[in-house]
Write a protein that holds these residues in place. Structure first.
Motif, PDB file in Angstrom:
ATOM      1  N   UNK A  54       0.849  -1.197   0.000  1.00 14.48           N
ATOM      2  CA  UNK A  54       0.000   0.000   0.000  1.00 14.48           C
ATOM      3  C   UNK A  54       0.886   1.250   0.000  1.00 14.48           C
ATOM      4  N   UNK A  55       1.882   1.258   0.871  1.00 17.92           N
ATOM      5  CA  UNK A  55       2.769   2.419   0.988  1.00 17.92           C
ATOM      6  C   UNK A  55       3.528   2.695  -0.300  1.00 17.92           C
ATOM      7  N   UNK A  56       3.983   1.621  -0.958  1.00 18.64           N
ATOM      8  CA  UNK A  56       4.720   1.796  -2.227  1.00 18.64           C
ATOM      9  C   UNK A  56       3.795   2.376  -3.295  1.00 18.64           C
ATOM     10  N   UNK A  57       2.566   1.890  -3.331  1.00 18.09           N
ATOM     11  CA  UNK A  57       1.614   2.400  -4.337  1.00 18.09           C
ATOM     12  C   UNK A  57       1.290   3.868  -4.073  1.00 18.09           C
ATOM     13  N   UNK A  58       1.125   4.214  -2.812  1.00 20.98           N
ATOM     14  CA  UNK A  58       0.830   5.610  -2.451  1.00 20.98           C
ATOM     15  C   UNK A  58       1.994   6.510  -2.867  1.00 20.98           C
ATOM     16  N   UNK A  59       3.209   6.071  -2.554  1.00 20.29           N
ATOM     17  CA  UNK A  59       4.385   6.887  -2.884  1.00 20.29           C
ATOM     18  C   UNK A  59       4.530   7.043  -4.399  1.00 20.29           C
ATOM     19  N   UNK A  60       4.317   5.945  -5.131  1.00 21.60           N
ATOM     20  CA  UNK A  60       4.507   5.980  -6.588  1.00 21.60           C
ATOM     21  C   UNK A  60       3.409   6.772  -7.289  1.00 21.60           C
ATOM     22  N   UNK A  61       2.275   6.942  -6.643  1.00 19.69           N
ATOM     23  CA  UNK A  61       1.121   7.576  -7.316  1.00 19.69           C
ATOM     24  C   UNK A  61       1.340   9.058  -7.577  1.00 19.69           C
ATOM     25  N   UNK A  62       2.162   9.682  -6.729  1.00 18.04           N
ATOM     26  CA  UNK A  62       2.344  11.122  -6.862  1.00 18.04           C
ATOM     27  C   UNK A  62       1.160  11.937  -6.340  1.00 18.04           C
ATOM     28  N   UNK A  63       0.137  11.266  -5.799  1.00 16.81           N
ATOM     29  CA  UNK A  63      -0.985  12.020  -5.215  1.00 16.81           C
ATOM     30  C   UNK A  63      -0.486  12.696  -3.941  1.00 16.81           C
ATOM     31  N   UNK A  64      -0.723  14.018  -3.795  1.00 18.61           N
ATOM     32  CA  UNK A  64      -0.241  14.703  -2.589  1.00 18.61           C
ATOM     33  C   UNK A  64      -0.800  14.069  -1.316  1.00 18.61           C
ATOM     34  N   UNK A  65       0.054  13.971  -0.310  1.00 19.60           N
ATOM     35  CA  UNK A  65      -0.345  13.306   0.937  1.00 19.60           C
ATOM     36  C   UNK A  65      -1.628  13.889   1.519  1.00 19.60           C
ATOM     37  N   UNK A  66      -1.774  15.214   1.435  1.00 17.91           N
ATOM     38  CA  UNK A  66      -2.948  15.809   2.093  1.00 17.91           C
ATOM     39  C   UNK A  66      -4.249  15.565   1.311  1.00 17.91           C
ATOM     40  N   UNK A  67      -4.146  14.930   0.141  1.00 21.34           N
ATOM     41  CA  UNK A  67      -5.367  14.548  -0.579  1.00 21.34           C
ATOM     42  C   UNK A  67      -5.755  13.093  -0.296  1.00 21.34           C
ATOM     43  N   UNK A  68      -4.899  12.400   0.460  1.00 16.61           N
ATOM     44  CA  UNK A  68      -5.137  10.980   0.732  1.00 16.61           C
ATOM     45  C   UNK A  68      -5.689  10.785   2.140  1.00 16.61           C
ATOM     46  N   UNK A  69      -6.395   9.682   2.309  1.00 20.12           N
ATOM     47  CA  UNK A  69      -6.907   9.317   3.632  1.00 20.12           C
ATOM     48  C   UNK A  69      -6.521   7.862   3.868  1.00 20.12           C
ATOM     49  N   UNK A  70      -5.522   7.661   4.717  1.00 24.82           N
ATOM     50  CA  UNK A  70      -4.982   6.310   4.912  1.00 24.82           C
ATOM     51  C   UNK A  70      -5.374   5.792   6.305  1.00 24.82           C
ATOM     52  N   UNK A  71      -5.971   4.609   6.297  1.00 32.07           N
ATOM     53  CA  UNK A  71      -6.368   3.944   7.551  1.00 32.07           C
ATOM     54  C   UNK A  71      -5.536   2.680   7.730  1.00 32.07           C
ATOM     55  N   UNK A  72      -5.017   2.458   8.945  1.00 32.47           N
ATOM     56  CA  UNK A  72      -4.516   1.124   9.279  1.00 32.47           C
ATOM     57  C   UNK A  72      -5.007   0.767  10.677  1.00 32.47           C
ATOM     58  N   UNK A  73      -4.700  -0.481  11.093  1.00 36.33           N
ATOM     59  CA  UNK A  73      -5.335  -0.993  12.319  1.00 36.33           C
ATOM     60  C   UNK A  73      -4.337  -1.723  13.224  1.00 36.33           C
ATOM     61  N   UNK A  74      -4.613  -1.583  14.507  1.00 39.73           N
ATOM     62  CA  UNK A  74      -3.834  -2.243  15.564  1.00 39.73           C
ATOM     63  C   UNK A  74      -4.253  -3.710  15.656  1.00 39.73           C
ATOM     64  N   UNK A  75      -3.263  -4.612  15.670  1.00 39.99           N
ATOM     65  CA  UNK A  75      -3.638  -6.028  15.750  1.00 39.99           C
ATOM     66  C   UNK A  75      -3.868  -6.486  17.203  1.00 39.99           C
ATOM     67  N   UNK A  76      -4.574  -7.613  17.321  1.00 40.56           N
ATOM     68  CA  UNK A  76      -5.061  -8.120  18.610  1.00 40.56           C
ATOM     69  C   UNK A  76      -3.975  -8.493  19.605  1.00 40.56           C
ATOM     70  N   UNK A  77      -2.782  -8.812  19.111  1.00 44.27           N
ATOM     71  CA  UNK A  77      -1.682  -9.206  20.000  1.00 44.27           C
ATOM     72  C   UNK A  77      -1.040  -7.986  20.657  1.00 44.27           C
ATOM     73  N   UNK A  78      -1.432  -6.800  20.253  1.00 43.32           N
ATOM     74  CA  UNK A  78      -0.718  -5.580  20.659  1.00 43.32           C
ATOM     75  C   UNK A  78      -1.564  -4.632  21.507  1.00 43.32           C
ATOM     76  N   UNK A  79      -2.443  -5.166  22.331  1.00 42.43           N
ATOM     77  CA  UNK A  79      -3.308  -4.293  23.127  1.00 42.43           C
ATOM     78  C   UNK A  79      -2.628  -3.710  24.363  1.00 42.43           C
ATOM     79  N   UNK A  80      -1.500  -4.288  24.802  1.00 40.56           N
ATOM     80  CA  UNK A  80      -0.799  -3.720  25.965  1.00 40.56           C
ATOM     81  C   UNK A  80      -0.273  -2.331  25.582  1.00 40.56           C
ATOM     82  N   UNK A  81      -0.277  -1.417  26.544  1.00 41.95           N
ATOM     83  CA  UNK A  81       0.015  -0.009  26.277  1.00 41.95           C
ATOM     84  C   UNK A  81       1.261   0.205  25.411  1.00 41.95           C
ATOM     85  N   UNK A  82       2.405  -0.333  25.845  1.00 36.61           N
ATOM     86  CA  UNK A  82       3.645  -0.089  25.099  1.00 36.61           C
ATOM     87  C   UNK A  82       3.647  -0.804  23.750  1.00 36.61           C
ATOM     88  N   UNK A  83       2.966  -1.936  23.690  1.00 35.65           N
ATOM     89  CA  UNK A  83       2.872  -2.664  22.423  1.00 35.65           C
ATOM     90  C   UNK A  83       2.097  -1.842  21.381  1.00 35.65           C
TER      91      UNK A  83
END
Ligand code: A2P
Length: 275
Positions: A54-83
């Motif tokens: 996803x990141x490579x496609x975004x970078x290669x697209x040349x679409x300005x960052x402020x025109x994009x809306x990127x979502x990602x998610x925290x996985x279930x193994x990482x609920x502890x604060x520091x994780x």
């Protein structure tokens, strides 16, 4: 493309491009296709193992960052604060970004009972400006109510399985009461069965659109955000071409009547897969 304002003023496109179950290399191709077709919102997750593509496609697209809306998610193994903090840094680095627009907790995992702790860490990330909005995914009325009772920041969105066979009416009412945007995953009911429902065909024919476009229109007119997934270029284009027609009240009612509480994905009250 229509946008909606989240509860903190951040603006999010109503149609986004989902890349669940799309392998990293294919995600690069599919996201490139989607950005070319006019999508500006991309929904990925740590567990999809395609943040780099996803990141490579975004970078290669040349679409300005402020025109994009990127979502990602925290996985279930990482609920502890520091994780949470570590996992977020790792996602940003794989995406090649210095902020995401939306960071979601992927599942509440009630049996682990650490989602309140995880949310407090996500509030820090939000306060640092490294996520422009934070939200949750797959939260039930019960887990969402507890989060609202015990923490400060109201989630900007709850992303849940939602399509005409699983209309989530009660949850949508709860979201509206608290100013939480409803985001639909598997908005097409994962394709086949729902899209072949005989109730959709006459509506599609009347508008000169496909059943998938009719279903997406139903989501939009319900005020939701939807993230249809496709790796097929013609469908990628089709799924964003939904802003030039409108369903009337009778058509919306026909689609509402398809609700049968049918889940294609796991039940979030019990899902505790750690992957
Ligand atoms: P494909 O990726 O092979 O194009 P959902 O987003 O509800 O999970 O649905 C995704 C599924 O629906 C995928 O199998 C996808 O197939 C299929 N799909 C996506 N868009 C369309 C469309 N416009 N018409 C028919 N099937 C579609």
């Amino acid at each position: 493309m229509e946008n909606i304002a989240l509860n903190n003023g951040v603006v999010m496109p109503q149609i986004g491009f989902g890349v669940w179950q799309v392998p990293d290399d294919e995600a690069y191709t599919a996201v490139t296709e989607a950005l070319g077709a006019g999508y500006r919102s991309i929904d990925t997750a740590r567990i999809y193992e395609n943040e780099e593509g996803v990141g490579r496609a975004v970078a290669a697209s040349g679409v300005p960052r402020d025109e994009l809306f990127i979502t990602t998610k925290l996985w279930n193994t990482d609920h502890a604060h520091d994780d949470v903090l570590r996992a977020f840094d790792a996602s940003l680095s794989r995406l090649g970004l210095d902020y995401v627009d939306l960071y979601l907790m992927h599942w509440p995992v009630p049996s682990e009972d650490r989602y309140v702790e995880a949310w407090r860490a996500m509030e820090k990330i939000y306060a640092d400006g490294r996520a422009k909005a934070i939200g949750v995914s797959n939260f039930t009325a019960e887990t969402l109510t507890r989060l609202l009772d015990e923490t400060e920041t109201v989630p900007a969105v709850n992303q849940v399985e939602l399509h005409p066979y699983l209309a989530q009416k009660e949850l949508r009412v709860l979201h509206a009461e608290h100013g939480i945007a409803t985001e639909a995953w598997s908005p097409l009911g994962q394709g086949k069965g729902l899209l072949d429902d005989p109730a959709l065909r006459p509506i599609a024919d009347r508008h000169g659109k496909s059943p998938a476009q009719v279903v997406l229109r139903w989501h939009l007119q319900n005020g939701e955000i939807a993230i249809p997934k496709s790796v097929t270029p013609s469908r990628i284009k089709q799924n964003i071409d939904v802003f030039d027609f409108e369903l009337d009240a009778a058509e919306m009612g026909t689609i509402d009547a398809l609700d049968k509480g049918r889940r294609f994905g796991p039940d979030p009250a019990t899902f505790n897969w750690m992957g």
